[in-house]
Enzyme design. Structure first.
Site, PDB file in Angstrom:
ATOM      1  N   LYS A   9      -8.516  11.174   5.246  1.00 34.03           N
ATOM      2  CA  LYS A   9      -8.865   9.869   5.817  1.00 34.03           C
ATOM      3  C   LYS A   9      -9.796  10.051   7.028  1.00 34.03           C
ATOM      4  O   LYS A   9      -9.962  11.176   7.524  1.00 34.03           O
ATOM      5  CB  LYS A   9      -7.568   9.153   6.203  1.00 34.03           C
ATOM      6  CG  LYS A   9      -6.682   8.800   4.990  1.00 34.03           C
ATOM      7  CD  LYS A   9      -5.367   8.176   5.439  1.00 34.03           C
ATOM      8  CE  LYS A   9      -4.523   7.730   4.253  1.00 34.03           C
ATOM      9  NZ  LYS A   9      -3.215   7.151   4.712  1.00 34.03           N
ATOM     10  N   TYR A  49      -5.571   0.534  -2.627  1.00 44.02           N
ATOM     11  CA  TYR A  49      -4.317   0.135  -1.974  1.00 44.02           C
ATOM     12  C   TYR A  49      -3.813  -1.209  -2.483  1.00 44.02           C
ATOM     13  O   TYR A  49      -3.142  -1.928  -1.755  1.00 44.02           O
ATOM     14  CB  TYR A  49      -4.519   0.114  -0.456  1.00 44.02           C
ATOM     15  CG  TYR A  49      -4.613   1.498   0.151  1.00 44.02           C
ATOM     16  CD1 TYR A  49      -3.511   2.361   0.142  1.00 44.02           C
ATOM     17  CD2 TYR A  49      -5.791   1.950   0.737  1.00 44.02           C
ATOM     18  CE1 TYR A  49      -3.584   3.634   0.699  1.00 44.02           C
ATOM     19  CE2 TYR A  49      -5.879   3.225   1.300  1.00 44.02           C
ATOM     20  CZ  TYR A  49      -4.775   4.053   1.277  1.00 44.02           C
ATOM     21  OH  TYR A  49      -4.851   5.316   1.833  1.00 44.02           O
ATOM     22  N   PHE A  57       0.636  -4.714   7.202  1.00 40.58           N
ATOM     23  CA  PHE A  57      -0.207  -3.628   7.734  1.00 40.58           C
ATOM     24  C   PHE A  57      -1.532  -3.493   6.985  1.00 40.58           C
ATOM     25  O   PHE A  57      -2.391  -2.693   7.369  1.00 40.58           O
ATOM     26  CB  PHE A  57       0.550  -2.293   7.729  1.00 40.58           C
ATOM     27  CG  PHE A  57       0.971  -1.787   6.363  1.00 40.58           C
ATOM     28  CD1 PHE A  57       0.070  -1.113   5.530  1.00 40.58           C
ATOM     29  CD2 PHE A  57       2.273  -1.982   5.908  1.00 40.58           C
ATOM     30  CE1 PHE A  57       0.461  -0.648   4.277  1.00 40.58           C
ATOM     31  CE2 PHE A  57       2.664  -1.509   4.647  1.00 40.58           C
ATOM     32  CZ  PHE A  57       1.754  -0.841   3.829  1.00 40.58           C
ATOM     33  N   ARG A  85       1.925  15.893  -3.229  1.00 42.06           N
ATOM     34  CA  ARG A  85       2.710  14.937  -2.419  1.00 42.06           C
ATOM     35  C   ARG A  85       3.636  15.691  -1.461  1.00 42.06           C
ATOM     36  O   ARG A  85       3.780  15.318  -0.305  1.00 42.06           O
ATOM     37  CB  ARG A  85       3.548  14.018  -3.316  1.00 42.06           C
ATOM     38  CG  ARG A  85       2.823  12.827  -3.888  1.00 42.06           C
ATOM     39  CD  ARG A  85       2.268  11.874  -2.863  1.00 42.06           C
ATOM     40  NE  ARG A  85       3.242  10.995  -2.254  1.00 42.06           N
ATOM     41  CZ  ARG A  85       2.939   9.854  -1.609  1.00 42.06           C
ATOM     42  NH1 ARG A  85       1.670   9.452  -1.507  1.00 42.06           N
ATOM     43  NH2 ARG A  85       3.858   9.121  -1.062  1.00 42.06           N
ATOM     44  N   THR A  91       5.200   9.751   4.518  1.00 41.88           N
ATOM     45  CA  THR A  91       4.204   8.780   4.989  1.00 41.88           C
ATOM     46  C   THR A  91       4.192   8.674   6.513  1.00 41.88           C
ATOM     47  O   THR A  91       3.127   8.644   7.131  1.00 41.88           O
ATOM     48  CB  THR A  91       4.513   7.394   4.376  1.00 41.88           C
ATOM     49  OG1 THR A  91       4.538   7.527   2.949  1.00 41.88           O
ATOM     50  CG2 THR A  91       3.473   6.365   4.780  1.00 41.88           C
ATOM     51  N   ARG A 102       0.889  16.299   7.074  1.00 41.33           N
ATOM     52  CA  ARG A 102       1.190  15.259   8.061  1.00 41.33           C
ATOM     53  C   ARG A 102       2.158  15.787   9.122  1.00 41.33           C
ATOM     54  O   ARG A 102       2.071  15.418  10.300  1.00 41.33           O
ATOM     55  CB  ARG A 102       1.768  14.030   7.354  1.00 41.33           C
ATOM     56  CG  ARG A 102       0.710  13.247   6.570  1.00 41.33           C
ATOM     57  CD  ARG A 102       1.350  12.281   5.602  1.00 41.33           C
ATOM     58  NE  ARG A 102       0.404  11.362   4.983  1.00 41.33           N
ATOM     59  CZ  ARG A 102       0.715  10.572   3.956  1.00 41.33           C
ATOM     60  NH1 ARG A 102       1.940  10.590   3.437  1.00 41.33           N
ATOM     61  NH2 ARG A 102      -0.187   9.769   3.450  1.00 41.33           N
ATOM     62  N   ASN A 112      -2.336   8.912   9.560  1.00 44.06           N
ATOM     63  CA  ASN A 112      -1.608  10.038   8.957  1.00 44.06           C
ATOM     64  C   ASN A 112      -2.491  10.992   8.140  1.00 44.06           C
ATOM     65  O   ASN A 112      -2.009  11.718   7.284  1.00 44.06           O
ATOM     66  CB  ASN A 112      -0.391   9.550   8.168  1.00 44.06           C
ATOM     67  CG  ASN A 112      -0.768   8.623   7.021  1.00 44.06           C
ATOM     68  OD1 ASN A 112      -1.945   8.364   6.788  1.00 44.06           O
ATOM     69  ND2 ASN A 112       0.232   8.139   6.301  1.00 44.06           N
ATOM     70  N   HIS A 115      -4.384  11.042   2.176  1.00 43.21           N
ATOM     71  CA  HIS A 115      -3.799  10.265   1.085  1.00 43.21           C
ATOM     72  C   HIS A 115      -3.667  11.169  -0.135  1.00 43.21           C
ATOM     73  O   HIS A 115      -4.527  12.011  -0.365  1.00 43.21           O
ATOM     74  CB  HIS A 115      -4.718   9.085   0.720  1.00 43.21           C
ATOM     75  CG  HIS A 115      -4.352   8.450  -0.594  1.00 43.21           C
ATOM     76  ND1 HIS A 115      -3.416   7.456  -0.680  1.00 43.21           N
ATOM     77  CD2 HIS A 115      -4.764   8.719  -1.868  1.00 43.21           C
ATOM     78  CE1 HIS A 115      -3.269   7.121  -1.961  1.00 43.21           C
ATOM     79  NE2 HIS A 115      -4.075   7.864  -2.695  1.00 43.21           N
ATOM     80  N   GLU A 126      -6.449   6.107  -9.630  1.00 45.62           N
ATOM     81  CA  GLU A 126      -7.237   6.346  -8.415  1.00 45.62           C
ATOM     82  C   GLU A 126      -8.444   7.246  -8.699  1.00 45.62           C
ATOM     83  O   GLU A 126      -9.532   7.031  -8.140  1.00 45.62           O
ATOM     84  CB  GLU A 126      -6.330   6.942  -7.327  1.00 45.62           C
ATOM     85  CG  GLU A 126      -5.288   5.911  -6.868  1.00 45.62           C
ATOM     86  CD  GLU A 126      -4.215   6.465  -5.934  1.00 45.62           C
ATOM     87  OE1 GLU A 126      -4.263   7.660  -5.572  1.00 45.62           O
ATOM     88  OE2 GLU A 126      -3.314   5.687  -5.574  1.00 45.62           O
TER      89      GLU A 126
HETATM   90  N1  UDP Z   1       0.791   2.389   6.317  1.00 42.33           N
HETATM   91  C1  UDP Z   1       0.801   1.849   7.585  1.00 42.33           C
HETATM   92  N2  UDP Z   1       1.951   1.230   8.047  1.00 42.33           N
HETATM   93  C2  UDP Z   1       3.073   1.157   7.285  1.00 42.33           C
HETATM   94  C3  UDP Z   1       3.058   1.711   5.988  1.00 42.33           C
HETATM   95  C4  UDP Z   1       1.893   2.320   5.529  1.00 42.33           C
HETATM   96  O1  UDP Z   1      -0.197   1.914   8.292  1.00 42.33           O
HETATM   97  O2  UDP Z   1       4.078   0.599   7.747  1.00 42.33           O
HETATM   98  C5  UDP Z   1      -0.436   3.041   5.824  1.00 42.33           C
HETATM   99  C6  UDP Z   1      -0.400   4.550   5.940  1.00 42.33           C
HETATM  100  O3  UDP Z   1      -1.728   4.997   6.261  1.00 42.33           O
HETATM  101  C7  UDP Z   1      -0.041   4.981   4.533  1.00 42.33           C
HETATM  102  C8  UDP Z   1      -0.750   3.922   3.695  1.00 42.33           C
HETATM  103  O4  UDP Z   1      -0.609   2.723   4.452  1.00 42.33           O
HETATM  104  O5  UDP Z   1      -0.470   6.301   4.253  1.00 42.33           O
HETATM  105  C9  UDP Z   1      -0.214   3.707   2.318  1.00 42.33           C
HETATM  106  O6  UDP Z   1       1.188   3.502   2.383  1.00 42.33           O
HETATM  107  P1  UDP Z   1       2.155   4.193   1.336  1.00 42.33           P
HETATM  108  O7  UDP Z   1       3.513   3.623   1.531  1.00 42.33           O
HETATM  109  O8  UDP Z   1       1.562   4.108  -0.028  1.00 42.33           O
HETATM  110  O9  UDP Z   1       2.210   5.715   1.853  1.00 42.33           O
HETATM  111  P2  UDP Z   1       1.553   7.051   1.273  1.00 42.33           P
HETATM  112  O10 UDP Z   1       1.524   6.918  -0.228  1.00 42.33           O
HETATM  113  O11 UDP Z   1       0.181   7.185   1.891  1.00 42.33           O
HETATM  114  O12 UDP Z   1       2.468   8.150   1.734  1.00 42.33           O
HETATM  115 MG    MG Z   2       0.971   5.414  -1.499  1.00 48.32          MG
END
Ligand code: UDP
Ligand code: MG
Length: 149
Positions: A9, A49, A57, A85, A91, A102, A112, A115, A126
């Site tokens: 990112k 997304y 958010f 992952r 996350t 992370r 974070n 992705h 994706e």
């Molecule tokens: N995110 C955020 N606030 C939240 C949850 C998610 O800013 O409360 C952002 C964060 O950058 C995250 C992305 O949204 O990586 C996508 O969320 P997801 O739950 O899909 O997490 P990921 O798959 O990236 O672990």
């Molecule tokens: Mg996700």
């Protein structure tokens, strides 16, 4: 073999973490099938997304992802989606295990660093959003015989 979509990112790009992150996936034995540095257009950010579109958010997330270039990658290997992952970590970086990307390089959920697709279905979707058919490269890597049994 499985392919997954991974993206450094804008915070990770600005902090000079592309090389470190690519090195970790290479060292793990994964194979790079494609990569590109790009400022993402809004349509593709919304598409990527899509599941979060109605979340509070989302506007902040979209602005963050479009705040600078992202480094887009396709990585290939046995169980690549789940392996990557685990390598990126939870996350919320505050809960991400040390040793994960992370867990080693981030503190805040909204910054974070990286992705990665969360299932083989998301990976296919994706990769299709960000890479044209034929853009990903099929090739044999000479270390496969010592990485796989
Ligand atoms: N995110 C955020 N606030 C939240 C949850 C998610 O800013 O409360 C952002 C964060 O950058 C995250 C992305 O949204 O990586 C996508 O969320 P997801 O739950 O899909 O997490 P990921 O798959 O990236 O672990
Ligand atoms: Mg996700």
């Amino acid at each position: 073999m499985e392919r997954t979509f991974v993206m450094v990112k804008p915070d990770g790009v600005q902090r000079g973490l592309i090389g470190e992150i690519v090195s970790r996936f290479e060292a793990r034995g994964l194979k790079l099938a494609g990569a590109r540095l790009e400022l993402l257009p809004e349509e593709r950010v919304i598409e990527q997304y899509r599941e979060h579109r109605e979340k509070p958010f989302f506007p902040g997330l979209a602005a963050y992802i479009m705040s600078g270039p992202c480094f887009l990658m396709a990585w290939e290997g046995k169980g690549a989606v789940a392996v990557v992952r685990r390598m990126i970590g939870a996350t919320n970086p505050a809960e991400a295990a040390p040793g994960s990307i992370r867990g080693d390089f981030a503190l805040d959920i909204g910054r974070n660093v990286i992705h990665a697709s969360d299932s083989p279905e998301s990976a296919a979707r994706e990769l299709g959003i960000h890479f044209a058919p034929g853009e990903l490269v099929d090739y044999k890597k000479i270390d496969e015989s010592v990485i796989y049994e």
